[in-house]
Design an enzyme around this catalytic site. Structure first.
Site, short mmCIF file in Angstrom:
data_model
loop_
_atom_site.label_atom_id
_atom_site.label_comp_id
_atom_site.label_asym_id
_atom_site.label_seq_id
_atom_site.Cartn_x
_atom_site.Cartn_y
_atom_site.Cartn_z
CE LYS A 238 56.56 119.58 49.40
NZ LYS A 238 54.20 118.49 49.04
NE ARG B 34 46.40 121.95 55.88
CZ ARG B 34 45.58 121.26 54.76
NH1 ARG B 34 44.92 120.42 55.63
NH2 ARG B 34 46.57 121.08 53.72
#
Length: 496
Positions: free
Chosen positions: A278, A352
């Site tokens: 990120k 996920r």
């Protein structure tokens, strides 16, 4: 802060501060009229001078009015509408609390029973009021060398009519448990990631099990996670020195024959994005990526405090997503507990990857319904902002129950579609499924991914990326959401 319910006339109550309503246009409410008459028109005389217009949230403090037992009277503006919406009502209560916290009195009494809130009965109105008061007293100074001064305000009395007292007391009981759960959730979220890691969360679960004897706690380590075939979950944590943990907490408050409800929480205690790193700006807020797990902790705590007659299983998939020589790479293919293979195209779509194995694990409990909660996608913030959680699922009745619970708790969600067309975006040439579906409909394709692992039960997914914390500056902090929504859903199932 202690909340007490009494059915007495406001003028007879000895208290440090008595709070009464004033409508816009300087209209005295029922309680204010009684006090005005007893004090020889002292309140109306002040209002005539124009010191308070009665707009929502305005307030004026009066000292030592004649013939009253209250030391102070706080006039609070409630606007001109006959019925208030939830938001202006909360603003009024927050304004009252802000004033009370700045006073020296140890107690206060609220004579606000006459306020009508649109679509809410005595119970619903009091729930909002009490949650706003208790949650409004939250502060986090654990790591400040200079602690906040102890507040003088210890008790607030809510005045109501005798006929409504039982419902108001029930609302206060529920609201206090929910606010305590929110506080637990906020504490966990606000802790720094060097302290709040997967092992720490496992210790928190065990501590909760000791505090509440009816709770069974099991913490599975990385060896057990691997043995279970949770290749997707394991891949996320393999780049960190902090080992992953699967936390399983079971509460059996219902009949043995009743199938449990299951809450599954994403517990990424820090998310660098892994190899798909990120940007550095704002990365500190990725300690909040365990907001789903934290909200499950808070909801469970509220359920335990209320001793709800239901069976509940809470499963938390906890890991730290770090870049290292051992980290999962874009292009890696992993095998999930369900046997499906996943091509990891982006290691920053890691939530996920841990949730899919946790959902498969939930099957063994034969649940009535499974709800997973996760700070899953930035796309959800683009779609819904920071006011509303995203909701998707495979069962219309479950979706409607959650939407209704969110409305009742003023912790709202909004349904997004889960059409088959979106599933095609997850096609992979090398594995059964890719972990991202491209730039379009990111929240929906994330839920599509999870739906592949939820085919054997009624399932809903809450994306709380926009609602779990407030970003930026000195106001940064966990919100405690969606504890009110989840607890309301379980209250509705328990009919409590």
């Amino acid at each position: 802060m202690e909340l007490v319910v009494k059915s007495v006339s406001p003028e007879t109550l000895k208290t440090a501060t008595l709070v009464v309503a004033i409508g816009e246009g300087r209209k005295l409410g029922v309680a204010a009229k009684q006090l005005d008459e007893l004090s020889g028109g002292a309140i109306s005389a002040v209002l005539k001078r124009g010191d308070l217009a009665g707009k929502v949230g305005q307030s004026l403090l009066l000292q030592s009015l004649p013939n009253l037992k209250a030391e102070r009277v706080l006039l609070v503006g409630v606007g001109k509408d006959a019925e208030l919406g939830d938001r202006p009502f909360r603003k009024i209560i927050s304004a009252i609390l802000t004033t009370l916290k700045g006073l020296g009195g140890s107690d206060a009494a609220l004579a606000l029973d006459e306020i009508v809130v649109k679509g809410r009965d005595s119970y619903g109105k009091t729930r909002l009021l009490a949650e706003t008061l208790v949650d409004g007293g939250y502060f986090f100074d654990q790591f400040k060398s200079q602690k906040a001064e102890p507040r003088a305000l210890k008790k607030i009395t809510l005045l109501t009519i005798k006929a409504a007292q039982a419902e108001v007391e029930r609302a206060v009981t529920h609201a206090t448990a929910i606010a305590n759960g929110m506080s637990f959730t906020r504490d966990l979220g606000n802790l720094p990631p060097n302290i709040c890691h997967p092992t720490f969360l496992g210790e928190q679960a065990k501590a909760l099990g000791k505090e509440f004897k009816g709770l069974k706690v099991e913490v599975l380590d990385e060896k057990k996670i691997k043995e279970l075939g949770m290749g997707s979950f394991y891949a996320v944590g393999q780049g960190s020195d902090q080992p992953p943990r699967l936390i399983v907490m079971q509460y059996n408050g219902g009949k043995k024959s009743e199938k449990p409800y299951a809450l599954v929480g994403k517990g990424i205690t820090f998310d660098t994005g892994g190899i798909s790193l990120k940007p550095g700006l704002g990365m500190d807020e990725m300690k909040y990526d365990m907001g789903g797990a934290a909200s499950v902790f808070g909801t469970l705590r509220a359920v335990l405090e209320l001793k709800l007659p239901i069976n509940l299983v809470c499963i938390l998939a906890c890991a730290e997503n770090m870049p290292s020589g051992g980290a999962a790479r874009p292009g890696d293919i992993v095998t999930t507990m369900s046997g499906q293979t996943v091509e990891i195209l982006n290691t920053d779509a890691e939530g996920r990857l841990v949730l899919c194995d946790a959902l498969t694990y939930a099957e063994r409990f034969k649940p009535q319904a499974v709800i997973d909660i996760a700070t899953l996608t930035g796309a959800c913030i683009v779609a819904l902002g920071s006011h509303t959680s995203g909701l998707l699922g495979n069962n219309d009745e479950l979706i409607e129950q959650l939407l209704s619970a969110g409305k009742a708790a003023d912790d709202r969600a909004w349904q997004l579609p889960l059409f088959d067309e979106y599933q095609e975006q997850l096609d992979s040439p090398f594995a059964d499924i890719a972990n991202i579906g491209g730039p379009k409909a990111g929240t929906i394709t994330a839920a599509c991914f999870l739906s592949r692992f939820a085919k054997n039960f009624n399932w809903a997914h809450l994306d709380i990326a926009g609602t779990a914390w407030t970003s930026g500056g000195k106001d940064k902090g966990a919100t405690g959401r969606p504890v009110p929504l989840l607890t309301q859903y379980l209250l509705d199932r328990a009919k409590a």
